[in-house]
Design an enzyme around this catalytic site. Structure first.
Site, short mmCIF file in Angstrom:
data_model
loop_
_atom_site.label_atom_id
_atom_site.label_comp_id
_atom_site.label_asym_id
_atom_site.label_seq_id
_atom_site.Cartn_x
_atom_site.Cartn_y
_atom_site.Cartn_z
N VAL A 13 0.83 -1.21 0.00
CA VAL A 13 0.00 0.00 0.00
C VAL A 13 0.86 1.26 0.00
O VAL A 13 0.67 2.17 -0.81
CB VAL A 13 -0.96 0.00 1.21
CG1 VAL A 13 -1.63 1.35 1.41
CG2 VAL A 13 -2.02 -1.07 1.02
N GLU A 161 -4.37 -5.59 -5.03
CA GLU A 161 -3.04 -5.96 -5.53
C GLU A 161 -3.22 -6.49 -6.96
O GLU A 161 -4.21 -7.13 -7.28
CB GLU A 161 -2.42 -7.04 -4.64
CG GLU A 161 -1.98 -6.45 -3.31
CD GLU A 161 -1.45 -7.50 -2.34
OE1 GLU A 161 -1.02 -8.57 -2.78
OE2 GLU A 161 -1.49 -7.22 -1.13
N LYS A 223 -14.46 0.90 5.67
CA LYS A 223 -13.50 -0.06 5.13
C LYS A 223 -13.88 -1.49 5.51
O LYS A 223 -13.94 -2.39 4.67
CB LYS A 223 -12.09 0.27 5.65
CG LYS A 223 -11.04 -0.78 5.37
CD LYS A 223 -10.71 -0.89 3.90
CE LYS A 223 -9.73 -2.02 3.64
NZ LYS A 223 -9.46 -2.23 2.24
N LEU A 269 -18.58 -12.48 -7.59
CA LEU A 269 -19.63 -13.49 -7.55
C LEU A 269 -19.12 -14.76 -8.23
O LEU A 269 -19.87 -15.48 -8.86
CB LEU A 269 -20.88 -12.96 -8.26
CG LEU A 269 -22.20 -13.62 -7.92
CD1 LEU A 269 -22.53 -13.47 -6.44
CD2 LEU A 269 -23.34 -13.03 -8.74
N GLY A 276 -8.49 -15.07 -0.36
CA GLY A 276 -7.30 -15.18 0.47
C GLY A 276 -6.67 -13.80 0.52
O GLY A 276 -7.36 -12.80 0.35
N CYS A 279 -6.08 -9.21 3.30
CA CYS A 279 -7.13 -8.28 3.75
C CYS A 279 -8.45 -8.93 4.16
O CYS A 279 -8.88 -8.78 5.30
CB CYS A 279 -7.40 -7.25 2.66
SG CYS A 279 -5.99 -6.14 2.43
N LYS A 339 -4.10 -14.68 -5.56
CA LYS A 339 -4.94 -14.44 -6.74
C LYS A 339 -4.00 -14.13 -7.90
O LYS A 339 -2.79 -13.89 -7.67
CB LYS A 339 -5.92 -13.28 -6.51
CG LYS A 339 -5.23 -11.95 -6.33
CD LYS A 339 -6.22 -10.81 -6.26
CE LYS A 339 -5.50 -9.48 -6.14
NZ LYS A 339 -6.38 -8.34 -6.04
N ARG A 346 0.20 -14.31 1.16
CA ARG A 346 -0.41 -14.23 2.48
C ARG A 346 -1.82 -14.84 2.43
O ARG A 346 -2.61 -14.50 1.56
CB ARG A 346 -0.46 -12.76 2.95
CG ARG A 346 0.92 -12.24 3.30
CD ARG A 346 0.89 -10.78 3.72
NE ARG A 346 0.67 -9.88 2.60
CZ ARG A 346 0.66 -8.56 2.69
NH1 ARG A 346 0.85 -7.98 3.87
NH2 ARG A 346 0.45 -7.81 1.63
N1 LIG Z 1 -2.21 -5.17 0.50
C1 LIG Z 1 -3.41 -4.74 0.17
O1 LIG Z 1 -3.97 -5.10 -0.86
C2 LIG Z 1 -4.14 -3.77 1.07
C3 LIG Z 1 -5.27 -3.11 0.59
C4 LIG Z 1 -5.93 -2.22 1.43
C5 LIG Z 1 -5.48 -2.01 2.72
N2 LIG Z 1 -4.38 -2.69 3.17
C6 LIG Z 1 -3.91 -2.42 4.54
O2 LIG Z 1 -2.79 -1.57 4.45
C7 LIG Z 1 -1.83 -1.88 5.48
C8 LIG Z 1 -0.49 -2.20 4.87
O3 LIG Z 1 -0.61 -3.35 4.09
P1 LIG Z 1 0.54 -3.84 3.10
O4 LIG Z 1 -0.03 -4.97 2.33
O5 LIG Z 1 1.11 -2.66 2.40
O6 LIG Z 1 1.60 -4.37 4.19
P2 LIG Z 1 3.18 -4.64 3.96
O7 LIG Z 1 3.56 -5.57 5.03
O8 LIG Z 1 3.39 -5.00 2.53
O9 LIG Z 1 3.85 -3.23 4.18
C9 LIG Z 1 4.09 -2.65 5.43
C10 LIG Z 1 5.49 -2.02 5.39
O10 LIG Z 1 5.68 -1.19 6.51
C11 LIG Z 1 7.04 -1.30 6.90
N3 LIG Z 1 7.14 -0.81 8.28
C12 LIG Z 1 6.63 -1.38 9.40
N4 LIG Z 1 6.89 -0.59 10.47
C13 LIG Z 1 7.56 0.49 10.01
C14 LIG Z 1 8.09 1.66 10.63
N5 LIG Z 1 7.98 1.87 11.94
N6 LIG Z 1 8.74 2.56 9.85
C15 LIG Z 1 8.87 2.36 8.53
N7 LIG Z 1 8.38 1.27 7.88
C16 LIG Z 1 7.73 0.36 8.62
C17 LIG Z 1 7.35 -2.77 6.71
O11 LIG Z 1 8.72 -3.04 6.63
C18 LIG Z 1 6.60 -3.06 5.40
O12 LIG Z 1 7.44 -2.87 4.28
C19 LIG Z 1 -2.45 -3.03 6.26
O13 LIG Z 1 -3.14 -2.51 7.35
C20 LIG Z 1 -3.42 -3.64 5.29
O14 LIG Z 1 -4.49 -4.29 5.94
C21 LIG Z 1 -3.69 -3.55 2.37
#
Ligand SMILES: NC(=O)c1ccc[n+]([C@@H]2O[C@H](COP(=O)([O-])OP(=O)(O)OC[C@H]3O[C@@H](n4cnc5c(N)ncnc54)[C@H](O)[C@@H]3O)[C@@H](O)[C@H]2O)c1
Length: 490
Positions: A13, A161, A223, A269, A276, A279, A339, A346
């Site tokens: 994200v 993603e 959300k 659907l 999976g 999220c 997917k 994950r």
């Molecule tokens: N992946 C998705 O499709 C998606 C979609 C919508 C919402 N989200 C939400 O967004 C959030 C992030 O998801 P993601 O998939 O990007 O996770 P991710 O694990 O890919 O990314 C998180 C990043 O934050 C970094 N990090 C952690 N602590 C840190 C700090 N103190 N300082 C600097 N960097 C730090 C980690 O090293 C990692 O690279 C989650 O809450 C998730 O639920 C994800």
């Protein structure tokens, strides 16, 4: 007007948000604590597979609108708005693990020198906005004159993603929640180029994007409610698919007939192996835990989760029925990414099925176009291509809907196998072509070809007592390797 923005956490994200906000003209500094990821981002290469992201990183780094650093303090000093995008993985109690968020709260307090708007983009339990405020104030201490030098805005992220850049620049809506009207306005300004679809380059324009502004709790709930609905829609299709198996209907035609109704819609659907990823499952568990905290039993949400888990077990049980034993069986899994379009494993349904099979004594090979390695502990052997993965196996399971799987040479694939069972758990093949290539074919909610489908044991719902709601007491039976009911039933 361009704003100075820090993005904390540059994963799936954060890196997309940072690159897209820089692309529309803001000055963005991305903070990343993982040294390897940081190095790749600084050189303009995404640390994971995401179409279009490398090009955007390269152009925004070159234009000077984007930089990446590990220095939290420097990023705070160079910004007025901080987007928090750290991970919130599933925790032990169903609620997300907030360790990274708490760490960010501490770093914000330590580096707060002037007023900041803190924007939570991570998916966080309802009430986190207030929790974050309290955490930062706690770290600042009761005497600090910076206790009011920040505001919190919830800005949930809805990107998918595999389509993340497109989704970020052309969202269906932008949701902002805060109890501070001025902070809401400031973040709305950040989104102005996206809301008005003034996107430079080849991204094109669409109609103006709706902006929804609300209080904090409403933003956070929007959300969770969205993801819970999508998950429930998938589970609904999967439950109807199981009924299709009983009555001999074809789920693909059924969902097409349903989805053409504009009140229902076709997306999410599709029957298959279920959802999976990082999220849907996590967010649904969090919502259930929140409900339970308030003493409310969210039966619909729990059912959606149980149906999803049931799809994975259903594949394992069907394989047992068809192969007669799993111990010593050889199974090939096509698709490990949760997917198509991503390398993210994950909560991957394909990997979960593979591990359940390994746990039951099967030998499992796998191929995925984007997942090239797994931990040794999985017990799954990764192969170079689908044909190698199919060598000597009794059955193939299609677990991810990669388009390249539909283009496989089915005759050549069949020639590699020892057995002849193809379990299309994503319903991507045309049953007739599979049959003519010499397979026995199983799918989800579509008539099987060349396979005797043994009826699963289903316990009937208990009759409703007068004045009471009926309660479903039964479920599909699961079987051990020797074909015995694991719960001891018939
Ligand atoms: N992946 C998705 O499709 C998606 C979609 C919508 C919402 N989200 C939400 O967004 C959030 C992030 O998801 P993601 O998939 O990007 O996770 P991710 O694990 O890919 O990314 C998180 C990043 O934050 C970094 N990090 C952690 N602590 C840190 C700090 N103190 N300082 C600097 N960097 C730090 C980690 O090293 C990692 O690279 C989650 O809450 C998730 O639920 C994800």
């Amino acid at each position: 007007m361009n704003q100075r923005i820090a993005v904390i956490g540059s994963g799936y994200v954060g890196s997309v948000a940072a690159a897209c906000l820089a692309h529309v003209g803001h000055d963005v500094v991305g903070v990343e604590s993982d040294a390897l990821k940081l190095e790749r981002l600084q050189s303009g290469v995404a640390p994971f597979h995401e179409p279009g992201l490398d090009a955007l990183l390269e152009s925004t780094l070159a234009s000077g609108h984007l930089t990446f650093t590990a220095d939290f303090g420097a990023a705070m000093a160079a910004s007025e708005i901080v987007f928090v995008c750290v991970g919130t993985p599933p925790g032990a109690d169903g609620l997300p693990d907030m360790t990274a968020m708490a760490e960010v709260a501490r770093s914000i307090a330590e580096n707060l020198r002037h007023h900041h708007v803190i924007v939570t983009k991570s998916t966080v339990p309802i009430g986190t906005g207030r929790w974050l405020t309290a955490q930062i104030q706690e770290y600042l201490g009761p005497e600090s004159d910076l206790r009011l030098a920040f505001s919190v805005v919830s800005n949930p992220e809805f990107l998918r993603e595999g389509r993340a850049v497109e989704d970020y620049l052309h969202p269906d809506r932008v949701v902002l929640g805060s109890d501070d009207a001025r902070a809401l306005e400031l973040v709305a300004e950040v989104y102005e180029p996206i809301l008005e679809q003034r996107i430079p380059g080849e991204f094109g324009t669409r109609a103006r994007v709706p902006l929804l502004q609300s209080d904090l709790a409403t933003g956070e709930m929007t959300k969770y409610a969205s993801n819970a609905f999508l998950a429930t829609k998938v589970s609904f299709a999967n439950e109807i698919a199981r009924l299709c198996d009983f009555v001999g209907a074809d789920i693909s035609a059924v969902t097409e007939g349903m989805g053409l109704d504009s009140r229902i819609g076709r997306r999410f659907l599709e029957a298959g192996l279920g959802w999976g990823g990082s999220c849907l499952g996590k967010d649904l568990s969090a919502l259930v835990s929140t409900a339970v905290e308030f003493g409310y039993h969210p039966r619909l949400l729990e059912a959606a989760m149980s149906v999803n888990d049931g799809q994975r077990q259903f594949v394992v049980d069907e394989l047992l029925r068809q192969l007669r034993a799993l111990r010593g069986a050889r199974v090939c899994i096509l698709g490990l990414a949760f997917k198509a379009g991503t390398d993210d494993i994950r909560d991957s349904p394909g990997l979960d099925v593979a591990e359940r099979l390994v746990g039951r004594g099967a030998f499992v090979t796998a191929y995925d176009p984007m997942v090239r390695s797994l931990s040794q502990a999985s017990g799954v052997r990764i192969c170079e291509d689908a044909y190698e993965a199919a060598r000597g196996v009794d059955a193939i399971v299609v677990a991810t809907e990669w388009p390249e799987f539909s283009a496989l040479d089915l005759l050549a694939l069949r020639a590699q196998m020892q057995g002849d069972l193809l379990f299309d758990a994503r319903n991507i093949f045309d049953p007739a072509s599979v049959r003519s290539a010499g397979y026995r074919y199983l799918a989800i909610g579509r008539p099987a070809v060349g396979v005797e489908r043994l009826a699963p044991v289903v316990l009937m719902p208990a009759p409703a007592r007068s004045g009471a709601e009926s309660e479903v007491t039964g479920s599909y039976a699961t079987f051990d390797e020797d074909g015995r009911r694991e719960d001891g039933g018939i």
